[in-house]
Design an enzyme around this catalytic site. Structure first.
Site, PDB file in Angstrom:
ATOM      1  N   THR A  38       1.029  -0.996  -0.032  1.00  0.00           N
ATOM      2  CA  THR A  38       0.054   0.014  -0.098  1.00  0.00           C
ATOM      3  C   THR A  38       0.816   1.364   0.089  1.00  0.00           C
ATOM      4  O   THR A  38       0.448   2.554  -0.444  1.00  0.00           O
ATOM      5  CB  THR A  38      -0.889   0.060   1.102  1.00  0.00           C
ATOM      6  OG1 THR A  38      -0.043  -0.461   2.409  1.00  0.00           O
ATOM      7  CG2 THR A  38      -2.113  -1.110   0.888  1.00  0.00           C
ATOM      8  N   ALA A 127      14.158 -12.198   4.803  1.00  0.00           N
ATOM      9  CA  ALA A 127      13.184 -12.656   5.481  1.00  0.00           C
ATOM     10  C   ALA A 127      12.081 -11.697   5.269  1.00  0.00           C
ATOM     11  O   ALA A 127      10.843 -11.836   5.966  1.00  0.00           O
ATOM     12  CB  ALA A 127      13.572 -12.962   7.186  1.00  0.00           C
ATOM     13  N   GLY A 128      12.275 -10.514   4.852  1.00  0.00           N
ATOM     14  CA  GLY A 128      11.217  -9.399   4.646  1.00  0.00           C
ATOM     15  C   GLY A 128      10.928  -8.703   6.063  1.00  0.00           C
ATOM     16  O   GLY A 128      10.133  -8.341   6.255  1.00  0.00           O
ATOM     17  N   SER A 130      13.434  -6.240   6.609  1.00  0.00           N
ATOM     18  CA  SER A 130      13.933  -4.893   6.289  1.00  0.00           C
ATOM     19  C   SER A 130      15.321  -4.722   6.980  1.00  0.00           C
ATOM     20  O   SER A 130      15.670  -3.661   7.928  1.00  0.00           O
ATOM     21  CB  SER A 130      13.011  -3.784   7.030  1.00  0.00           C
ATOM     22  OG  SER A 130      11.854  -3.689   6.177  1.00  0.00           O
ATOM     23  N   ASP A 177       9.470   0.693   5.086  1.00  0.00           N
ATOM     24  CA  ASP A 177      10.672   0.222   6.109  1.00  0.00           C
ATOM     25  C   ASP A 177      11.038   0.987   6.831  1.00  0.00           C
ATOM     26  O   ASP A 177      11.489   0.960   8.069  1.00  0.00           O
ATOM     27  CB  ASP A 177      11.321  -0.890   5.388  1.00  0.00           C
ATOM     28  CG  ASP A 177      10.730  -1.611   4.322  1.00  0.00           C
ATOM     29  OD1 ASP A 177       9.504  -1.903   4.558  1.00  0.00           O
ATOM     30  OD2 ASP A 177      11.302  -2.044   3.381  1.00  0.00           O
TER      31      ASP A 177
HETATM   32  C1  GLA Z   1       8.837  -4.011   0.895  1.00  0.00           C
HETATM   33  C2  GLA Z   1       9.252  -2.353   0.350  1.00  0.00           C
HETATM   34  C3  GLA Z   1       8.014  -1.585   1.205  1.00  0.00           C
HETATM   35  C4  GLA Z   1       6.834  -2.160   1.029  1.00  0.00           C
HETATM   36  C5  GLA Z   1       6.623  -3.650   1.255  1.00  0.00           C
HETATM   37  C6  GLA Z   1       5.279  -4.266   0.869  1.00  0.00           C
HETATM   38  O1  GLA Z   1       9.189  -4.217   2.405  1.00  0.00           O
HETATM   39  O2  GLA Z   1      10.495  -1.996   0.955  1.00  0.00           O
HETATM   40  O3  GLA Z   1       8.398  -0.298   0.812  1.00  0.00           O
HETATM   41  O4  GLA Z   1       6.301  -1.702  -0.361  1.00  0.00           O
HETATM   42  O5  GLA Z   1       7.696  -4.380   0.519  1.00  0.00           O
HETATM   43  O6  GLA Z   1       4.369  -3.842   1.551  1.00  0.00           O
END
Ligand code: GLA
Length: 387
Positions: A38, A127-128, A130, A177
């Site tokens: 989003t 791992a997502g 950040s 992030d």
């Molecule tokens: C990654 C990007 C964020 C965001 C998410 C998905 O973490 O760095 O800016 O777009 O994906 O919500």
């Protein structure tokens, strides 16, 4: 980091560079609580800074050299001056600190001519969670301190980190992030209205817990897929005559869907629905209705799975297992997708044993167990030590 850990980081810095650092900065990773893709669509998102960090110790380099070392890496990377282009191969992680250093100049902020940097982390990469944003923010605070500036307002810090990632790393990410890592607060979630962006914090219910199940699955094309979704969304907004997709409500989008290619219409439907879900989640949290929050989290995952198509079989299987568990309110993929981790919101009594059972069930079909982390929310990026 307790004082002993600070001491060991200083020691390692000395062993690497032969002198002491002048500052140590620390920035947390984040979970995306809800609000999938989003952010760059002008929508809302809820994230939490987590108690897994990147630490950066730094000092000036009197010869004007740029020296970088990662505790995970084999050797110091030494550059006589700004290389001007991206670093490739196993040293590619250096593009984040170098991008921040260049961004400081773009923002008219002070920066040292030369620096020695030492990076350490307990955040799993890929791992997502950040780790990149945490690295950017910790480097920014450390380099500013080396150049004589004490800290930076969290809004600016977040914008600087995003600028580095967009312009020097080349990922068209939104503000989620960096915004969450900069604004994190223990016991709270960070709410971002990404259009401003406007940041605020909302209390995280003390009776609920956050768990991560990391599939360790790293999609080879992740950056390319992320950029593709980004483009699809921005193009869809253009076709529909709005600045960004979050300008539309689900009811406004419905009669316009036929203007878009079927696949792109699905992406738009996800964004518009997800933006609405973030608002519903914020009000369910305010009412303390955790089972409603959980249902919204799982609905978010199903939308990523079927409409945005940024989930994977491994992530879906974990969500299926977690959804059935009586002590789990809800679960969803967290972050960009195409691999990475699932976040679960659980009751107080969800235990390591419960997590192990879910992992075992998952491994029976996937060959390897996920990495399980019980997370706490945390404070945002800050300087933790000065020499
Ligand atoms: C990654 C990007 C964020 C965001 C998410 C998905 O973490 O760095 O800016 O777009 O994906 O919500």
């Amino acid at each position: 980091m307790n004082p002993t850990e600070t001491a060991s980081l200083i020691q390692e810095f000395k062993q690497t560079y032969g002198h002491a650092p002048v500052v140590i900065a620390r920035a947390p990773g984040r979970v995306e609580f809800i609000g999938n893709h989003t952010d760059y669509n002008g929508g809302a998102v809820l994230g939490a800074a987590i108690d897994r960090y990147v630490w950066v110790a730094a000092s000036p380099n009197p010869q004007g050299r740029l020296r970088l070392f990662s505790a995970n890496g084999p050797a110091v990377l030494e550059l006589p001056a700004d290389p001007g282009t991206k670093v490739t191969g196993s040293d590619a992680w250096a593009n984040y600190p170098l991008g921040v250093w260049r961004s400081l100049k773009d923002f008219g902020l002070p920066r040292p001519e030369g620096f020695d940097l030492f990076v350490s982390s307990n955040l799993p990469a890929g791992a997502g969670l950040s780790s990149s944003a945490a690295l950017e923010l910790a480097v920014a605070l450390a380099l500013l301190a080396v150049a004589g500036q004490d800290g930076l307002a969290p809004d600016q810090l977040a914008k600087l980190g995003r600028h580095a990632e967009n312009h020097y790393v080349g990922v068209p990410c939104g503000i989620l992030d960096q915004g969450t890592s900069a604004h994190g607060k223990l016991g709270h979630l960070v709410h971002i209205d990404c259009r401003g962006p406007v940041f605020s914090v909302v209390p995280f219910p003390s009776s609920a817990h956050l768990w991560i199940f990391n599939t360790r699955e790293k999609h080879a094309l992740i950056d390319g897929m992320y950029a593709t979704r980004n483009r699809e969304c921005l193009d869809a907004a253009k076709t529909l005559g709005v600045a960004l997709l979050a300008d539309l409500t689900p009811a406004q989008l419905a009669p316009l869907e036929s203007k878009l290619a079927p696949e792109v219409a699905q992406r738009a439907k996800h964004i518009v629905g997800e933006h609405a879900r973030v608002h519903e989640t914020a009000s369910a949290l305010e009412k303390g209705d955790l089972s409603a929050v959980g249902k919204l989290l799982t609905a978010s995952h199903r939308s990523s799975q079927h409409l945005f198509e940024n989930s994977t079989r491994a992530l879906d299987d974990l969500v299926d297992l977690l959804e059935k568990h009586p002590k789990v309110y809800g679960a969803r993929l967290t972050g960009g997708g195409f691999g990475g981790a699932v976040m679960a919101l659980t009751q107080d009594d969800f235990s390591e044993k419960d997590a192990a059972e879910i992992s075992q069930n998952y491994s029976a079909h996937h060959g390897g167990a996920p990495e399980v982390i019980h997370l706490q929310s945390a404070d945002g990026a800050q300087i933790i030590w000065r020499g």
